[in-house]
Design a protein around this motif. Structure first.
Motif, PDB file in Angstrom:
ATOM      1  N   GLY A  43       0.726  -1.103  -0.093  1.00 47.38           N
ATOM      2  CA  GLY A  43      -0.118   0.058  -0.110  1.00 47.38           C
ATOM      3  C   GLY A  43       0.843   1.370  -0.008  1.00 47.38           C
ATOM      4  N   SER A  44       1.925   1.340  -0.212  1.00 47.14           N
ATOM      5  CA  SER A  44       2.937   2.527  -0.187  1.00 47.14           C
ATOM      6  C   SER A  44       2.563   3.410  -1.684  1.00 47.14           C
ATOM      7  CB  SER A  44       4.262   2.102  -0.199  1.00 47.14           C
ATOM      8  OG  SER A  44       4.679   1.636   0.967  1.00 47.14           O
ATOM      9  N   GLY A  45       1.839   2.528  -2.775  1.00 47.29           N
ATOM     10  CA  GLY A  45       1.685   3.499  -3.798  1.00 47.29           C
ATOM     11  C   GLY A  45       1.971   2.940  -5.028  1.00 47.29           C
ATOM     12  N   LYS A  46       2.816   1.725  -5.301  1.00 51.37           N
ATOM     13  CA  LYS A  46       3.569   1.071  -6.296  1.00 51.37           C
ATOM     14  C   LYS A  46       2.510   1.167  -7.490  1.00 51.37           C
ATOM     15  CE  LYS A  46       4.323  -2.666  -4.147  1.00 51.37           C
ATOM     16  NZ  LYS A  46       3.727  -2.401  -2.848  1.00 51.37           N
ATOM     17  N   THR A  47       1.508   0.697  -7.527  1.00 53.60           N
ATOM     18  CA  THR A  47       0.529   0.677  -8.577  1.00 53.60           C
ATOM     19  C   THR A  47      -0.027   2.029  -9.157  1.00 53.60           C
ATOM     20  OG1 THR A  47       0.044  -1.858  -7.828  1.00 53.60           O
ATOM     21  CG2 THR A  47      -1.399  -0.814  -9.852  1.00 53.60           C
ATOM     22  N   THR A  48      -0.219   2.786  -8.078  1.00 49.70           N
ATOM     23  CA  THR A  48      -0.844   4.201  -8.430  1.00 49.70           C
ATOM     24  C   THR A  48       0.185   4.858  -9.193  1.00 49.70           C
ATOM     25  OG1 THR A  48      -2.140   3.869  -6.405  1.00 49.70           O
ATOM     26  CG2 THR A  48      -1.831   6.237  -7.534  1.00 49.70           C
ATOM     27  N   LEU A  49       1.601   4.894  -8.737  1.00 44.05           N
ATOM     28  CA  LEU A  49       2.759   5.435  -9.466  1.00 44.05           C
ATOM     29  C   LEU A  49       2.939   4.736 -10.749  1.00 44.05           C
ATOM     30  CD1 LEU A  49       5.398   6.899  -8.295  1.00 44.05           C
ATOM     31  CD2 LEU A  49       6.426   4.850  -8.997  1.00 44.05           C
ATOM     32  N   LEU A  50       2.795   3.344 -10.693  1.00 38.11           N
ATOM     33  CA  LEU A  50       3.021   3.012 -12.210  1.00 38.11           C
ATOM     34  C   LEU A  50       1.837   3.445 -13.161  1.00 38.11           C
ATOM     35  CD1 LEU A  50       4.015  -0.835 -11.611  1.00 38.11           C
ATOM     36  CD2 LEU A  50       5.665   1.115 -12.184  1.00 38.11           C
ATOM     37  N   VAL A  51       0.669   3.394 -12.839  1.00 34.75           N
ATOM     38  CA  VAL A  51      -0.460   3.873 -13.515  1.00 34.75           C
ATOM     39  C   VAL A  51      -0.337   5.297 -14.302  1.00 34.75           C
ATOM     40  CG1 VAL A  51      -2.923   4.514 -13.588  1.00 34.75           C
ATOM     41  CG2 VAL A  51      -2.198   2.388 -12.744  1.00 34.75           C
ATOM     42  N   GLU A  52       0.287   6.100 -13.092  1.00 31.44           N
ATOM     43  CA  GLU A  52       0.460   7.729 -13.370  1.00 31.44           C
ATOM     44  C   GLU A  52       1.770   7.689 -14.302  1.00 31.44           C
ATOM     45  OE1 GLU A  52      -1.485  10.195 -13.201  1.00 31.44           O
ATOM     46  OE2 GLU A  52      -0.097  11.863 -13.559  1.00 31.44           O
ATOM     47  N   ALA A 161      18.461  -1.004  -2.534  1.00 25.12           N
ATOM     48  CA  ALA A 161      18.002   0.081  -3.525  1.00 25.12           C
ATOM     49  C   ALA A 161      18.890   0.856  -4.087  1.00 25.12           C
ATOM     50  CB  ALA A 161      16.640   0.528  -3.217  1.00 25.12           C
ATOM     51  N   ASP A 162      18.597   1.579  -5.366  1.00 28.54           N
ATOM     52  CA  ASP A 162      19.486   2.599  -6.052  1.00 28.54           C
ATOM     53  C   ASP A 162      18.829   4.065  -5.815  1.00 28.54           C
ATOM     54  OD1 ASP A 162      21.917   1.059  -6.595  1.00 28.54           O
ATOM     55  OD2 ASP A 162      20.824   0.111  -8.179  1.00 28.54           O
ATOM     56  N   LEU A 163      17.480   3.867  -5.950  1.00 25.24           N
ATOM     57  CA  LEU A 163      16.585   4.949  -5.859  1.00 25.24           C
ATOM     58  C   LEU A 163      15.486   4.777  -4.645  1.00 25.24           C
ATOM     59  CD1 LEU A 163      15.431   7.766  -6.995  1.00 25.24           C
ATOM     60  CD2 LEU A 163      14.170   6.395  -8.725  1.00 25.24           C
ATOM     61  N   MET A 164      15.314   5.994  -4.029  1.00 34.33           N
ATOM     62  CA  MET A 164      14.254   5.898  -2.957  1.00 34.33           C
ATOM     63  C   MET A 164      13.133   6.765  -3.523  1.00 34.33           C
ATOM     64  SD  MET A 164      13.877   6.392   1.225  1.00 34.33           S
ATOM     65  CE  MET A 164      14.097   7.924   1.395  1.00 34.33           C
ATOM     66  N   LEU A 165      11.870   6.418  -3.675  1.00 34.68           N
ATOM     67  CA  LEU A 165      10.755   7.347  -3.981  1.00 34.68           C
ATOM     68  C   LEU A 165       9.887   7.628  -2.728  1.00 34.68           C
ATOM     69  CD1 LEU A 165       9.516   5.832  -7.417  1.00 34.68           C
ATOM     70  CD2 LEU A 165      11.010   7.867  -7.066  1.00 34.68           C
ATOM     71  N   LEU A 166      10.046   8.845  -2.169  1.00 32.92           N
ATOM     72  CA  LEU A 166       9.349   9.211  -1.099  1.00 32.92           C
ATOM     73  C   LEU A 166       7.911   9.668  -1.446  1.00 32.92           C
ATOM     74  CD1 LEU A 166       9.744   9.461   2.203  1.00 32.92           C
ATOM     75  CD2 LEU A 166      10.184  11.807   1.837  1.00 32.92           C
ATOM     76  N   SER A 167       6.926   8.701  -1.513  1.00 38.73           N
ATOM     77  CA  SER A 167       5.684   8.893  -1.946  1.00 38.73           C
ATOM     78  C   SER A 167       4.663   9.479  -1.109  1.00 38.73           C
ATOM     79  CB  SER A 167       5.101   7.467  -2.433  1.00 38.73           C
ATOM     80  OG  SER A 167       4.693   6.713  -1.214  1.00 38.73           O
ATOM     81  N   SER A 199       4.268  12.588  -5.581  1.00 41.02           N
ATOM     82  CA  SER A 199       3.068  12.289  -5.025  1.00 41.02           C
ATOM     83  C   SER A 199       2.085  11.954  -6.388  1.00 41.02           C
ATOM     84  CB  SER A 199       2.283  13.498  -4.472  1.00 41.02           C
ATOM     85  OG  SER A 199       0.766  13.426  -4.563  1.00 41.02           O
ATOM     86  N   ALA A 200       1.364  10.760  -6.358  1.00 40.83           N
ATOM     87  CA  ALA A 200       0.855  10.554  -7.832  1.00 40.83           C
ATOM     88  C   ALA A 200      -0.380  11.399  -7.782  1.00 40.83           C
ATOM     89  CB  ALA A 200       0.495   8.912  -7.677  1.00 40.83           C
ATOM     90  N   THR A 201      -0.727  11.969  -6.712  1.00 38.10           N
ATOM     91  CA  THR A 201      -2.134  12.790  -6.563  1.00 38.10           C
ATOM     92  C   THR A 201      -1.794  14.064  -7.278  1.00 38.10           C
ATOM     93  OG1 THR A 201      -2.776  11.577  -4.738  1.00 38.10           O
ATOM     94  CG2 THR A 201      -4.045  13.471  -5.076  1.00 38.10           C
ATOM     95  N   SER A 202      -0.833  14.940  -6.716  1.00 40.14           N
ATOM     96  CA  SER A 202      -0.414  16.231  -6.923  1.00 40.14           C
ATOM     97  C   SER A 202       0.467  16.259  -8.266  1.00 40.14           C
ATOM     98  CB  SER A 202       0.352  16.973  -5.938  1.00 40.14           C
ATOM     99  OG  SER A 202       1.551  16.460  -5.890  1.00 40.14           O
ATOM    100  N   GLY A 203       1.336  14.891  -8.542  1.00 37.58           N
ATOM    101  CA  GLY A 203       2.110  15.239  -9.687  1.00 37.58           C
ATOM    102  C   GLY A 203       3.398  15.594  -9.249  1.00 37.58           C
ATOM    103  N   GLU A 204       3.427  15.828  -8.158  1.00 36.71           N
ATOM    104  CA  GLU A 204       4.893  16.626  -7.711  1.00 36.71           C
ATOM    105  C   GLU A 204       5.933  15.421  -7.903  1.00 36.71           C
ATOM    106  OE1 GLU A 204       5.041  18.109  -3.600  1.00 36.71           O
ATOM    107  OE2 GLU A 204       7.436  17.962  -3.446  1.00 36.71           O
TER     108      GLU A 204
END
Ligand code: GTP
Ligand code: GTP
Ligand code: MG
Ligand code: MG
Ligand code: ZN
Ligand code: ZN
Lengths: 223, 223
Positions: A43-52, A161-167, A199-204
């Protein structure tokens, strides 16, 4: 089972996995594919991130998605709704994807030649850290609702990991989460870790994330 | 390792665990201790919930806490700050507590005679489902930021639990989360699952949660 037998069994499992991962990596390199392994808590937002991400890439490069979950086809269906091909792997009792599963999926999916392969792992901040899938990078997603201390408490994943997305940074105004502290903790575990707040919501953060992907795809095309 | 060998090894591990769990359960019953095993994704709010629970119990019953994490003593320190005794188990590469670890911890902690033992598992919605620790109940915490679909996608944990705490409900005004849908999904996996919606920030649901605990403690005292 003695302690020594357990260690031997684990080494056997990881050794076999590494051999399959090496084969996947060779196959992907031969076709110029840039592959990412997305890992996080549930639930950290992986799929939402991929869709966006797919929506913003808007067909600009070949891509395909492999989805890992214990049960359901939900995440693959969310990806397919964007028009991108997605293959769902159900792990059942299993707690992570392994390189053998991914190798089989690669034979079923249309390979995104000179493009992008996105692998969403089972939501689990522990076990997937040990399993190389043949990806170019593990990308760890930490959502701001999980607390700053996760990198120190679950360090293997942040080290791998090589990259962290703070979501979910859109939620920061409603939380006490200190982003600078979370990033500091993550870099204590992995000083080379790159970080993008998004943020997948704001696009930031999506410009930075898409730029990072584009650079990786370009390198995979011209190694 | 063949598939058949893997199955045999897993059965061996779980069989040994069950024997240790039975011993823990017998020991706890002999001392009238009500034991809970708190399981969830990383960062769902287990420790925050425990701290608020202990604060509200305000010494009204003997209690002790066992904390499981890959690394750090952070969670045990947060519990000790309330005045309650806490023992930290670090699992290292491990992804769950097992009954042997808990049995050893029970010998080091002051046993909460006719009181409450709270075991916070490693944050992991998959692996701890298979490991009985000798508890009376598994309590699964699902935070509203994780999405409604988690019970169907990670069903084993929701099947193994007797109570679900739907946590962080204070954040609902800022989310699209549908609590009724999440509860419906959880009950599809486990029709007998009890549910309490709660927030450690607002205090919502704590009367119900403390009432549920009090009933369990009373029953453990007078079986
Ligand atoms: N506020 C906010 N919510 C988000 C964001 N991204 C995802 N979410 C929400 O977070 C929840 C989980 O999102 P998912 O995309 O399903 O997360 P996931 O990591 O793919 O989950 P699993 O695959 O089940 O482990 C859903 O309720 C989403 O709507 C974001 O950027 N901001
Ligand atoms: N808004 C809100 N935030 C909460 C609530 N409970 C916990 N949090 C926050 O959620 C984050 C994680 O809380 P923890 O209590 O550390 O969660 P945990 O499940 O113990 O985490 P691990 O033990 O590391 O798996 C922290 O930033 C808390 O402040 C709540 O009821 N409401
Ligand atoms: Mg997902
Ligand atoms: Mg905790
Ligand atoms: Zn595992
Ligand atoms: Zn595991």
């Amino acid at each position: 089972l003695t302690q020594a037998e357990m260690v031997r069994i684990e080494q056997d499992i990881l050794g076999k996995n590494d051999a399959y991962a090496a084969a996947n990596r060779k196959h992907l390199a031969a076709h110029g594919v840039f592959a990412l392994n997305l890992v996080s808590s549930p639930g950290s937002g992986k799929t939402t991130l991929l869709v966006e991400t797919i929506r913003r890439l808007a067909g600009s490069m070949p891509l395909a998605v492999i989805e890992g979950d214990q049960q359901t086809e939900f995440d693959a269906e969310r990806i397919r709704a964007t028009g991108a091909p997605a293959l769902q792997i159900n792990t059942g009792k299993g707690c992570h994807l392994d390189a053998h599963m991914v190798g089989r999926a690669l034979r079923e999916l249309p390979l995104p030649e000179r493009g992008l392969l996105l692998i969403e792992n089972v939501g689990n901040l522990v076990c997937p850290a040990a399993f190389d899938l043949g990806e170019a990078h593990k990308v760890v997603i930490l959502s701001v609702t999980e607390g700053e201390d996760k990198p120190l408490k679950y360090p293997d994943m942040f080290a791998a990991a090589d990259l962290m997305l703070l979501s979910k940074v859109d939620l920061l105004p409603h939380l006490t989460f200190d982003a600078a502290r979370a990033i500091d903790y993550a870099r204590r575990v992995n000083p080379k870790l790159q970080v993008i707040q998004c943020s997948a919501t704001s696009g930031e953060g999506f410009d930075a994330w898409l730029g990072w992907i584009a650079a990786g795809v370009a390198q995979a095309q011209n190694p």
